[in-house]
Design a protein around this motif. Structure first.
Motif, short mmCIF file in Angstrom:
data_model
loop_
_atom_site.label_atom_id
_atom_site.label_comp_id
_atom_site.label_asym_id
_atom_site.label_seq_id
_atom_site.Cartn_x
_atom_site.Cartn_y
_atom_site.Cartn_z
N SER A 125 60.36 10.89 39.93
CA SER A 125 60.93 9.78 39.70
C SER A 125 61.55 10.11 38.14
O SER A 125 63.20 9.77 37.68
N LEU A 126 60.52 10.19 37.52
CA LEU A 126 60.89 10.45 35.97
C LEU A 126 62.79 11.74 35.94
O LEU A 126 62.87 11.92 34.89
N LYS A 127 61.55 12.67 36.65
CA LYS A 127 62.88 14.01 36.99
C LYS A 127 64.24 13.08 36.96
O LYS A 127 65.64 13.74 35.91
N LYS A 128 64.98 12.53 37.87
CA LYS A 128 65.36 11.45 38.39
C LYS A 128 66.50 11.15 36.96
O LYS A 128 67.44 11.01 36.97
N LEU A 129 65.36 10.12 36.67
CA LEU A 129 65.93 9.62 35.71
C LEU A 129 66.59 10.42 34.65
O LEU A 129 67.09 10.18 33.53
N LEU A 130 66.05 11.10 33.48
CA LEU A 130 66.13 12.42 33.24
C LEU A 130 67.30 12.84 33.24
O LEU A 130 68.41 12.71 32.58
N LYS A 131 67.81 13.20 35.00
CA LYS A 131 68.96 13.31 34.36
C LYS A 131 70.48 12.28 34.81
O LYS A 131 71.29 12.69 35.03
N GLU A 187 51.44 11.00 42.65
CA GLU A 187 51.49 11.75 40.49
C GLU A 187 52.95 12.22 41.34
O GLU A 187 53.86 12.67 40.68
N LYS A 188 53.50 13.22 42.54
CA LYS A 188 54.68 13.84 42.69
C LYS A 188 55.05 12.79 42.77
O LYS A 188 57.42 13.11 42.49
N LYS A 189 55.61 11.63 43.53
CA LYS A 189 56.56 10.26 43.47
C LYS A 189 57.15 10.67 42.20
O LYS A 189 58.12 10.43 41.57
N VAL A 190 55.43 9.84 40.78
CA VAL A 190 56.16 10.04 40.00
C VAL A 190 56.85 10.99 39.47
O VAL A 190 58.22 10.74 38.66
N PHE A 199 55.41 1.60 38.69
CA PHE A 199 56.55 1.14 37.65
C PHE A 199 56.51 1.95 36.64
O PHE A 199 55.53 2.07 36.42
N ILE A 200 57.50 2.30 36.12
CA ILE A 200 57.85 3.39 34.87
C ILE A 200 57.73 2.37 33.87
O ILE A 200 59.12 1.81 34.27
N PRO A 201 57.03 1.83 33.36
CA PRO A 201 57.87 0.56 31.76
C PRO A 201 58.63 1.25 30.99
O PRO A 201 58.54 2.66 30.95
N ASN A 226 59.16 -6.41 29.14
CA ASN A 226 59.83 -5.54 28.50
C ASN A 226 61.09 -4.90 29.81
O ASN A 226 59.84 -4.30 31.47
N GLU A 227 62.01 -4.94 29.81
CA GLU A 227 62.31 -4.55 31.04
C GLU A 227 61.46 -2.86 31.68
O GLU A 227 61.01 -2.26 30.63
N TYR A 228 61.62 -2.52 32.69
CA TYR A 228 61.22 -1.40 33.23
C TYR A 228 62.11 -0.31 33.60
O TYR A 228 63.18 -0.46 34.20
N ALA A 229 61.91 0.75 33.39
CA ALA A 229 62.31 2.23 33.81
C ALA A 229 62.77 2.37 35.13
O ALA A 229 64.28 2.25 35.42
N ASP A 230 61.92 2.51 36.27
CA ASP A 230 62.23 2.69 37.07
C ASP A 230 60.75 2.23 37.98
O ASP A 230 60.36 2.12 37.89
N VAL A 231 61.32 2.06 39.84
CA VAL A 231 60.35 1.77 40.61
C VAL A 231 60.20 2.40 41.39
O VAL A 231 61.29 3.37 41.98
N VAL A 232 58.72 3.00 41.76
CA VAL A 232 58.58 4.04 43.14
C VAL A 232 57.97 3.06 43.49
O VAL A 232 56.80 2.54 43.78
#
Ligand code: ADP
Ligand code: MG
Length: 676
Positions: free
Chosen positions: A384-390, A378-381, A304-306, A283-289
């Motif tokens: 990335s999640l916050k950025k995705l949310l935005k 952890e900080k970076k992930v 990768f955030i799956p 499946n596509e990944y949501a974001d890559v760090v």
């Protein structure tokens, strides 16, 4: 499986038939014409690369294993005369038994569903996901020959099949370590005029490697042949001379692992190819760090955030953790200490020269460097999640459906995670028909005067919407968060406040409802009764009216409370009901009803939630109670009516009745009285 010895081969060559499931799959591979047949090469290369990983890994503890040949690589060979393409790796190889187990049988259970998928749609892309990638070779071959010698063994094994339901297998003499797979290409797989489907064309092969397998960490080499005219000593072409064949061995992939490359130069598709094949997630990944850290500890991280959770993500034994590499060499899978539990869905790796190859898990556990890296990851992930949310709300909400529970688990388990995670949490809400809300958004929508954040708990939104406790909120358009996930309410033990506003269940007794319901309209009955009184339209006026009612019905309520006895902590008038006659609420502290039921469900009985029965003084049923009270406050009729109402409230709340038989008897008696 039927085993029969082939005649005349000194009993060393066996013919065996494939399992039924393998046969069915092979039949599809041989007889259907798929698009994307080219993926067979990717699958075979991926197996070769796995085999190299394995031998590399074993050599960490048994260095001897690589003695005969330590230069790990994959070599491709095209033979235009024989019409064959071969893929050789000097990896771990297979023993005779392993060939039967790995190539003759399908070990994993998913293949059946892959067969179904294939039948429904001609898409073989997913084959690798189902653990049957090897068989894709039969899409392009009339015959497949596999020769393998396992590391540490002397004798090799030869396996051959035309994909018709059986294969032959025999022991053979000394072979180089590893596995060679030779494909006898089908007629429609070369010289077709379509270079994309010409698997004898070396440039086609080269392009396919670039496209699908560039990320492979071992060199993939191929000999390119070219004919050169014969030259003299001075390098001049000899006129009328012969030609000679020059062989150039080229490495087809870039070998540098993708994580060492500059991220600006890596396309999303390249990341995706790597993600798919390295982590076996299609499946596509949501974001890559992807970043490089320098300083105390040097390392490169690729995470990768799956978009999809693996099916065992919430199992206790989920193999969480990320991979550890040291100078591009694989050291360890599932390194747990690199990411906290609530981010266990992240797939990825770090590569650091600071870790030695044979570091043990025990040592790692106490490794300070690892802890530093872990904090940073952890900080970076989270960023990335916050950025995705935005930036991509839709994708975030989809991702949340898959991983939200893990993040909520983080808040539940440790108070210190609250601040880190609270802005990532999503809930369903009464203010949105579709989609979810963050707490921040809820607070921003709060009208002046509302001080608390309200939530209601239930097994689904429809059930929650029917809760009588919600009536006044609906009427006053006060937003309610819908807690439909079992863990949601437990979350509030740590997520007790957001932005300094308390999270409160609508079933709590002590809601700050005055502001909200202060101007609750008086009913016609109130009006008639207080006709002569001066009544303000302001809040204080309404509050007075309520106080007066409380005073007026004090004795009725006491009598009902008396009849219900131990079952309730209190009986009182309700401010929150508009159309329902009764509801249960609980005291301001301790467990709520929902928690009580859940805890019972997992055999962890808690002190039961204290039940307060709230009655709607404006409901007809209340007038009935009042009438019965006036007739005879000690009568069985009032007692029965009180119990029926209490049981109704329990049923609405989802409780099982203590005594359902008695309840139905009372109901029956009532019907008889009413209609006989
Ligand atoms: P998967 O790779 O998902 O396990 P495959 O059908 O591609 O499924 O391969 C089946 C198995 O055959 C592999 O798991 C491995 O054990 C074995 N195998 C295939 N190719 C090789 C190879 N080149 N060297 C060693 N073992 C191999
Ligand atoms: Mg495979």
């Amino acid at each position: 499986m039927s085993d029969k010895k082939a005649a005349g081969s000194k009993k060393t060559k066996e013919t065996r038939s494939f399992q039924a499931e393998t046969k069915e799959l092979l039949n599809l591979m041989v007889n259907s014409l798929y698009t994307h047949r080219e993926i067979f090469l990717r699958e075979l290369i991926s197996n070769a690369s796995d085999a190299l990983d394995k031998v590399n890994f074993q050599s960490l503890t048994k260095p001897k294993i690589l003695e005969e040949n330590a230069d790990l690589k994959i070599i491709l060979n095209v033979d235009k005369d024989k019409k064959t393409l071969s893929i050789y790796d000097n990896g771990i190889g297979m023993t005779y038994k392993e060939v039967i187990e790995n190539i003759g049988t399908i070990a994993r259970s998913g293949s059946k569903s892959f067969i179904e998928k294939l039948k429904a749609k001609d898409d073989v892309e997913l084959i690798g996901k189902f653990g049957v990638g090897f068989y894709s070779a039969f899409m392009v071959s009339d015959k497949v020959v596999l020769i393998s010698r396992a590391a540490g063994e002397k004798i090799g094994t030869r396996w051959e099949s035309t994909g018709d339901g059986s294969y032959t297998i025999e022991k053979i003499g000394s072979e180089p370590r590893g596995t060679r797979i030779t494909l006898q290409l089908r007629e429609n797989c070369y010289n077709t005029g379509d270079p994309a489907e010409d698997f004898l064309n070396q440039y086609t092969i080269q392009n396919l490697i670039k496209k699908y397998s560039d990320y492979i960490r071992y060199p993939i080499e191929m000999d390119f042949y070219r004919e050169e005219p014969e030259r003299d000593k001075d390098g001049k072409i000899i006129a009328g001379g012969k030609t000679e064949t020059i062989i150039d061995r080229k490495t087809l992939n870039s070998v540098t692992p993708i994580w060492e490359r500059n991220k600006k130069e890596i396309s999303r598709d390249e990341y995706f190819q790597f993600f798919k094949h390295h982590f076996h997630d299609w499946n596509e990944y949501a974001d890559v760090v992807h970043f490089k850290a320098e300083g105390n500890v040097e390392y490169t991280a690729l995470l990768f955030i799956p978009t999809r959770a693996s099916s065992d993500l919430y199992d206790k034994n989920f193999a969480r953790g990320i991979q550890l590499y040291s100078n591009h060499v694989f050291v360890m899978n599932d390194c747990r200490d690199l990411l906290p539990d609530h981010l266990r869905f992240v797939r990825g790796l770090i590569d650091s020269p600071d870790f030695s190859l044979n570091i043990s898990r025990e040592i790692l556990q106490h490794n300070r460097q690892l802890q530093i890296i872990g904090k940073n990851l952890e900080k970076k992930v989270l960023e990335s999640l916050k950025k995705l949310l935005k930036d991509n709300r839709k994708l975030y909400e989809e991702t949340w459906q898959e991983f939200g529970k893990a993040i909520k688990g983080g808040i539940y388990m440790e108070y210190k995670n609250k601040e880190k995670l609270e802005d990532l949490v999503l809930f369903y809400t009464s203010s949105k028909e579709e989609g979810m809300t963050t707490l921040r958004e809820y607070v921003e929508r709060m009208p002046a005067g509302q001080e608390e954040i309200y939530y209601a708990t239930g097994k689904d939104i429809e059930t929650i919407k029917r809760m009588p406790q919600l009536e006044v909120f609906r009427e006053k358009k006060i937003e309610i968060l819908y807690f439909v996930d079992k863990i949601d309410e437990f979350l509030t033990q740590n997520l007790d406040k957001y932005d300094d506003r308390k999270l409160k269940s609508v079933t709590r007794q002590d809601l700050k409802l005055e502001e909200i319901i202060g101007d609750k309209k008086e009913t016609a009955r109130d009006k008639k009764e207080s006709q002569k009184e001066e009544k303000g339209k302001d809040k204080a006026g309404a509050e007075d009216v309520f106080k007066k009612k409380e005073e007026k019905y004090k004795d009725v309520l006491a009598a009902i409370e008396n009849h219900l006895g131990e079952k309730v902590a209190e009986v009182r008038l309700s401010k929150r009901l508009t159309s329902s006659p009764v509801c249960l609420v609980t005291t301001g502290s301790g467990v709520t009803f929902n928690m009580e039921m859940l805890l019972q469900g997992v055999n962890q009985p808690s002190a039961p939630a204290r039940k307060i029965l709230e009655l709607n003084p404006d409901h007809k049923l209340f007038s009935v109670l009042e009438k019965l009270y006036k007739q005879d406050k000690d009568s069985a009729d009032l007692k029965n009516a009180s119990e029926i109402l209490f049981n109704q409230a329990c049923l609405i709340e989802g409780f099982e009745l203590d005594n359902p038989v008695e309840f139905s008897q009372h109901m029956g008696e009532l019907l008889v009285k009413a209609y006989e």
